[in-house]
Motif scaffolding. Structure first.
Motif, PDB file in Angstrom:
ATOM      1  N   UNK A 263      28.253 -47.544  26.000  1.00  0.00           N
ATOM      2  CA  UNK A 263      27.103 -46.674  26.258  1.00  0.00           C
ATOM      3  C   UNK A 263      25.898 -47.130  25.439  1.00  0.00           C
ATOM      4  N   UNK A 264      26.121 -47.476  24.180  1.00  0.00           N
ATOM      5  CA  UNK A 264      25.026 -47.942  23.318  1.00  0.00           C
ATOM      6  C   UNK A 264      24.432 -49.239  23.848  1.00  0.00           C
ATOM      7  N   UNK A 265      25.290 -50.157  24.272  1.00  0.00           N
ATOM      8  CA  UNK A 265      24.822 -51.426  24.828  1.00  0.00           C
ATOM      9  C   UNK A 265      23.999 -51.194  26.085  1.00  0.00           C
ATOM     10  N   UNK A 266      24.465 -50.315  26.926  1.00  0.00           N
ATOM     11  CA  UNK A 266      23.776 -49.967  28.167  1.00  0.00           C
ATOM     12  C   UNK A 266      22.395 -49.381  27.884  1.00  0.00           C
ATOM     13  N   UNK A 267      22.323 -48.459  26.928  1.00  0.00           N
ATOM     14  CA  UNK A 267      21.069 -47.765  26.644  1.00  0.00           C
ATOM     15  C   UNK A 267      20.089 -48.625  25.860  1.00  0.00           C
ATOM     16  N   UNK A 268      20.581 -49.315  24.830  1.00  0.00           N
ATOM     17  CA  UNK A 268      19.681 -50.123  23.996  1.00  0.00           C
ATOM     18  C   UNK A 268      19.043 -51.247  24.806  1.00  0.00           C
ATOM     19  N   UNK A 269      19.843 -51.943  25.610  1.00  0.00           N
ATOM     20  CA  UNK A 269      19.298 -53.031  26.428  1.00  0.00           C
ATOM     21  C   UNK A 269      18.335 -52.496  27.480  1.00  0.00           C
ATOM     22  N   UNK A 270      18.684 -51.348  28.086  1.00  0.00           N
ATOM     23  CA  UNK A 270      17.783 -50.747  29.073  1.00  0.00           C
ATOM     24  C   UNK A 270      16.473 -50.301  28.456  1.00  0.00           C
ATOM     25  N   UNK A 271      16.555 -49.696  27.264  1.00  0.00           N
ATOM     26  CA  UNK A 271      15.338 -49.273  26.572  1.00  0.00           C
ATOM     27  C   UNK A 271      14.471 -50.463  26.209  1.00  0.00           C
ATOM     28  N   UNK A 272      15.096 -51.541  25.775  1.00  0.00           N
ATOM     29  CA  UNK A 272      14.327 -52.729  25.396  1.00  0.00           C
ATOM     30  C   UNK A 272      13.537 -53.267  26.590  1.00  0.00           C
ATOM     31  N   UNK A 273      14.186 -53.335  27.750  1.00  0.00           N
ATOM     32  CA  UNK A 273      13.526 -53.907  28.929  1.00  0.00           C
ATOM     33  C   UNK A 273      12.451 -52.961  29.473  1.00  0.00           C
ATOM     34  N   UNK A 274      12.761 -51.663  29.533  1.00  0.00           N
ATOM     35  CA  UNK A 274      11.862 -50.735  30.206  1.00  0.00           C
ATOM     36  C   UNK A 274      10.760 -50.166  29.315  1.00  0.00           C
ATOM     37  N   UNK A 275      10.943 -50.204  28.017  1.00  0.00           N
ATOM     38  CA  UNK A 275       9.969 -49.563  27.141  1.00  0.00           C
ATOM     39  C   UNK A 275       9.103 -50.537  26.359  1.00  0.00           C
ATOM     40  N   UNK A 276       9.230 -51.831  26.618  1.00  0.00           N
ATOM     41  CA  UNK A 276       8.350 -52.770  25.952  1.00  0.00           C
ATOM     42  C   UNK A 276       6.999 -52.794  26.651  1.00  0.00           C
ATOM     43  N   UNK A 277       5.917 -53.138  25.950  1.00  0.00           N
ATOM     44  CA  UNK A 277       4.576 -53.130  26.545  1.00  0.00           C
ATOM     45  C   UNK A 277       4.487 -54.075  27.737  1.00  0.00           C
TER      46      UNK A 277
END
Length: 329
Positions: A263-277
């Motif tokens: 779950x952490x891997x799924x969320x952290x990687x998704x956040x990195x891709x979708x929330x970067x400028x």
């Protein structure tokens, strides 16, 4: 253009850009490499991952459907999770594998919009289902007497439909909002599938409101679900640590920790891709992080959530024995 007034020049430029935007009928997806041999290798590797993931998830769906002993809320949600995982990995991997194999990276605007909608929808449903599964385990351990009432078949179906319905709204809003933008700077998407951050980077429109809505809604959904999942597993694990039998403690540890890691891997990687400028340029690092949230969870979930489960392994063994028995006859 030399004889046009400044106002007409601006109007001419706007019309020219509008015509260019309207003429964009496809996007070009970026690959891992431009070398033909490496492209074929990536295609075969993706196909192998896809095949294993599909076999694992479809096996879980089959076993939890035909074995009546597995008709409980926990296995109901596991079956739904496997269906979502099979669909999730089918959105990106087959297209990418074919693209690498035939060296054709084009995807139509309609196909890109459909891919974005389905990726967001499946990712949302996956996350909310994982949250519901954590809720199911919490109720089963802390309220065992109320469990048949709280997690009745009707409630389970209602919770699943809520995940699906809100997922449709969430994916539909972000997909529609994204494709209101104009794409006139480039049609090259720095990703192996269509996603919103990559499109925001190549848009010539103002993307601040898109970024803000993506950031706000993403943080609300992700932080809310992750907080609930983590709190549930911490409560469960702290309770299990009080068990006098060490074997039960180890079993709980090896069950809860892999769940939290995936779950952490799924969320952290998704956040990195979708929330970067959106101003950040695309790179191979973005593609690698996208793999962690779009491919690894559907690939690992059958192993972590199901195939390590004794009841499911026993059900698989019985089904295989029955099949061999009928084949011998």
């Amino acid at each position: 253009m030399k004889h046009l007034s400044p106002g007409r020049k601006v109007t001419h430029w706007i019309l020219k850009m509008s015509n260019f935007t309207n003429s964009v009928t496809e996007f070009l997806l970026m690959g891992f490499s431009d070398t033909t041999e490496l492209q074929i290798l990536h295609s075969l590797l993706f196909f192998l991952i896809y095949l294993v993931a599909m076999l694992g998830n479809l096996l879980i769906v089959l076993i939890t459907t035909i074995d009546r002993r597995l008709h409980s809320p926990m296995y109901f949600f596991l079956r739904n999770l496997s269906i979502v995982d099979a669909c999730f990995i089918s959105i990106t991997i087959p297209k990418a594998s074919v693209n690498y194999l035939v060296n054709n990276r084009a995807i139509s605007v309609t196909g890109c919009a459909a891919q974005i909608f389905l990726v967001i929808f499946m990712a949302y449903v996956e996350l909310t289902l994982l949250t519901v599964m954590a809720c199911d385990r919490y109720v089963a351990i802390f309220h065992p007497l109320l469990y048949p009432v709280v997690m009745s078949p009707r409630v389970c179906i209602q919770m699943t439909f809520i995940c699906l319905f809100t997922g449709l709204l969430y994916a539909g809003f972000h997909t529609g909002y994204t494709f209101q933008l104009s794409f006139c700077q480039s049609n090259v998407i720095h990703q192996f599938f269509c996603d919103i951050p990559s499109l925001l980077k190549i848009s010539c429109s103002e993307t601040f409101s898109n970024t803000l809505s993506l950031l706000g809604s993403g943080l609300v959904v992700v932080v809310g679900c992750f907080t609930f999942i983590t709190a549930s597993y911490i409560s469960i694990f702290s309770t299990v640590l009080k068990f006098p039998v060490k074997a039960n403690q180890r079993k709980a540890f090896f069950t809860c920790v892999p769940h939290i890691i995936v779950v952490s891997l799924f969320l952290i990687s998704g956040l990195y891709v979708y929330l970067q400028p959106p101003s950040d340029s695309g790179s191979i690092k973005d593609i690698i992080f996208s793999i962690f949230y779009s491919i690894i969870p559907p690939f690992m979930n059958p192993i972590i959530y199901s195939l390590r489960n004794k009841q499911i392994k026993e059900a698989i063994r019985i089904v295989m024995e029955r099949k061999l028995f009928f084949l011998r006859k």
